[in-house]
Design an enzyme around this catalytic site. Sequence first.
Site, PDB file in Angstrom:
ATOM      1  N   TYR A 141      10.249 -27.127  10.330  1.00 19.87           N
ATOM      2  CA  TYR A 141       9.891 -25.774   9.879  1.00 19.87           C
ATOM      3  C   TYR A 141      10.784 -24.745  10.589  1.00 19.87           C
ATOM      4  CZ  TYR A 141       7.480 -21.341   9.727  1.00 19.87           C
ATOM      5  OH  TYR A 141       7.204 -20.004   9.605  1.00 19.87           O
ATOM      6  N   LYS A 145      14.008 -22.305   9.074  1.00 17.84           N
ATOM      7  CA  LYS A 145      14.096 -20.843   9.214  1.00 17.84           C
ATOM      8  C   LYS A 145      15.382 -20.450   9.959  1.00 17.84           C
ATOM      9  CE  LYS A 145      10.312 -19.456   7.188  1.00 17.84           C
ATOM     10  NZ  LYS A 145      10.283 -18.418   6.146  1.00 17.84           N
ATOM     11  N   ASN A 170       2.385 -15.345  16.744  1.00 19.21           N
ATOM     12  CA  ASN A 170       1.237 -15.884  15.996  1.00 19.21           C
ATOM     13  C   ASN A 170       0.553 -14.824  15.138  1.00 19.21           C
ATOM     14  OD1 ASN A 170       1.823 -17.913  18.120  1.00 19.21           O
ATOM     15  ND2 ASN A 170       0.068 -18.928  17.189  1.00 19.21           N
ATOM     16  N   ARG A 221      -0.570 -18.193  23.577  1.00 17.71           N
ATOM     17  CA  ARG A 221       0.179 -17.652  22.436  1.00 17.71           C
ATOM     18  C   ARG A 221       0.064 -16.130  22.397  1.00 17.71           C
ATOM     19  NH1 ARG A 221       1.732 -21.955  22.682  1.00 17.71           N
ATOM     20  NH2 ARG A 221       1.930 -23.620  21.140  1.00 17.71           N
TER      21      ARG A 221
HETATM   22  N1  UDP Z   1      -5.082 -24.992  18.378  1.00 20.35           N
HETATM   23  C1  UDP Z   1      -6.189 -25.684  18.840  1.00 20.35           C
HETATM   24  N2  UDP Z   1      -7.082 -26.158  17.926  1.00 20.35           N
HETATM   25  C2  UDP Z   1      -6.948 -25.961  16.586  1.00 20.35           C
HETATM   26  C3  UDP Z   1      -5.831 -25.241  16.118  1.00 20.35           C
HETATM   27  C4  UDP Z   1      -4.904 -24.766  17.032  1.00 20.35           C
HETATM   28  O1  UDP Z   1      -6.353 -25.891  20.044  1.00 20.35           O
HETATM   29  O2  UDP Z   1      -7.806 -26.436  15.801  1.00 20.35           O
HETATM   30  C5  UDP Z   1      -4.102 -24.465  19.341  1.00 20.35           C
HETATM   31  C6  UDP Z   1      -2.697 -24.981  19.115  1.00 20.35           C
HETATM   32  O3  UDP Z   1      -2.512 -26.178  19.814  1.00 20.35           O
HETATM   33  C7  UDP Z   1      -1.853 -23.826  19.674  1.00 20.35           C
HETATM   34  C8  UDP Z   1      -2.723 -22.602  19.410  1.00 20.35           C
HETATM   35  O4  UDP Z   1      -4.043 -23.075  19.173  1.00 20.35           O
HETATM   36  O5  UDP Z   1      -1.713 -23.973  21.063  1.00 20.35           O
HETATM   37  C9  UDP Z   1      -2.255 -21.813  18.204  1.00 20.35           C
HETATM   38  O6  UDP Z   1      -2.114 -22.714  17.134  1.00 20.35           O
HETATM   39  P1  UDP Z   1      -1.807 -22.249  15.653  1.00 20.35           P
HETATM   40  O7  UDP Z   1      -1.761 -23.479  14.798  1.00 20.35           O
HETATM   41  O8  UDP Z   1      -2.791 -21.182  15.263  1.00 20.35           O
HETATM   42  O9  UDP Z   1      -0.400 -21.547  15.737  1.00 20.35           O
HETATM   43  P2  UDP Z   1       1.028 -22.084  16.295  1.00 20.35           P
HETATM   44  O10 UDP Z   1       1.105 -21.609  17.712  1.00 20.35           O
HETATM   45  O11 UDP Z   1       1.077 -23.566  16.145  1.00 20.35           O
HETATM   46  O12 UDP Z   1       2.009 -21.376  15.412  1.00 20.35           O
END
Ligand code: UDP
Length: 327
Positions: A141, A145, A170, A221
């Site tokens: 991904y 980009k 995020n 994040r």
């Molecule tokens: N995360 C989590 N449980 C979930 C979904 C996400 O602990 O069910 C964590 C994920 O590992 C990351 C953060 O939340 O550290 C943000 O994840 P998200 O998928 O929202 O965005 P990303 O940072 O991957 O773009």
Amino acid sequence: MNVLVCGGAGYIGSHTVYELIEQGHSVVVADNLVKGHREAVHKDAKFYEGDLRDAEFLDRVFGENKIDAVIDFAAFSLVGESVTEPLKYFDNNVYGTIRLLEAMNRAGVKKIVFSSTAATYGEPENIPIVESDTTVPTNPYGESKLTVEKILKWSDNAYGIKYVALRYFNAAGAHISGEIGEDHSPESHLIPIILQAALGKREKIAIFGDDYPTPDGTCVRDYIHVTDLADAHIKAIEKLFRDNTSSVYNLGNGTGFSVKEVVEEARRVTGREIKAVIEGRRAGDPSTLIASSEKAIKELGWQPRFNTLSRIIETAWKWHSTHPNGY
Ligand code: UDP
């Protein structure tokens, strides 16, 4: 201005269409509705259903409308899926944008704002991350980009198409009206999943790893409100018309929150029990991603307005609690 928004039925695209219309612009939306929602498209936008990889479709859109600038959100964006299906990601995200640039060239449209991502950096070398840091994506991904960013650079060089690439951290939250919000299927993002647990649509939320080198062991994040992202796109177009130069900007609040902190804040905002259990790490997750958005603040005159985690979760909750099944 007359702006073509590709992917304008998606999460960030639909919010940008709302901001454009609110600020008095005319909007044409092109979306294949594979991920987007027809209901998310503002009633005052002109809608075309079709795919960017279809040259005839694009020629029709450009032929029937006098477009001043393009914003391109049309892409797949699931990191995990991109690892198992990389060709699907390169086909849609890279080939789709190549077709779009070709159509822009044929139509003589020379300005584009491109939806990029913090995933272009991979594992960060510094926190906060600045635009000049090394870009080594750790998944297809992010690679797709970054590839488009490079294609944009060379298209500027060859054809004079000027671009702004916006690297989002995020994206979160929903429109303040509660009319549009985040609706992915399947949902993989943290805040919607937490709020689905608050609504009882999920039994619990799984925290992916608590052994990271962060203060509480969970990933950190930088959450940025979708309307603030939308606003940055409009400021990026204004900049292109002001100085006609290409550039890349990070967009984040510059503050990091851990997964546990987000869960805790969601409990406070919703007043609901949200069961959380610790599970193993998710592959490919960097421990900490925090943006420096100084460049965007200085050069675009951008300033996030929904700049607290509580505002972000409150607006998301307004959407999810009134649309428990999405659109
Ligand atoms: N995360 C989590 N449980 C979930 C979904 C996400 O602990 O069910 C964590 C994920 O590992 C990351 C953060 O939340 O550290 C943000 O994840 P998200 O998928 O929202 O965005 P990303 O940072 O991957 O773009």
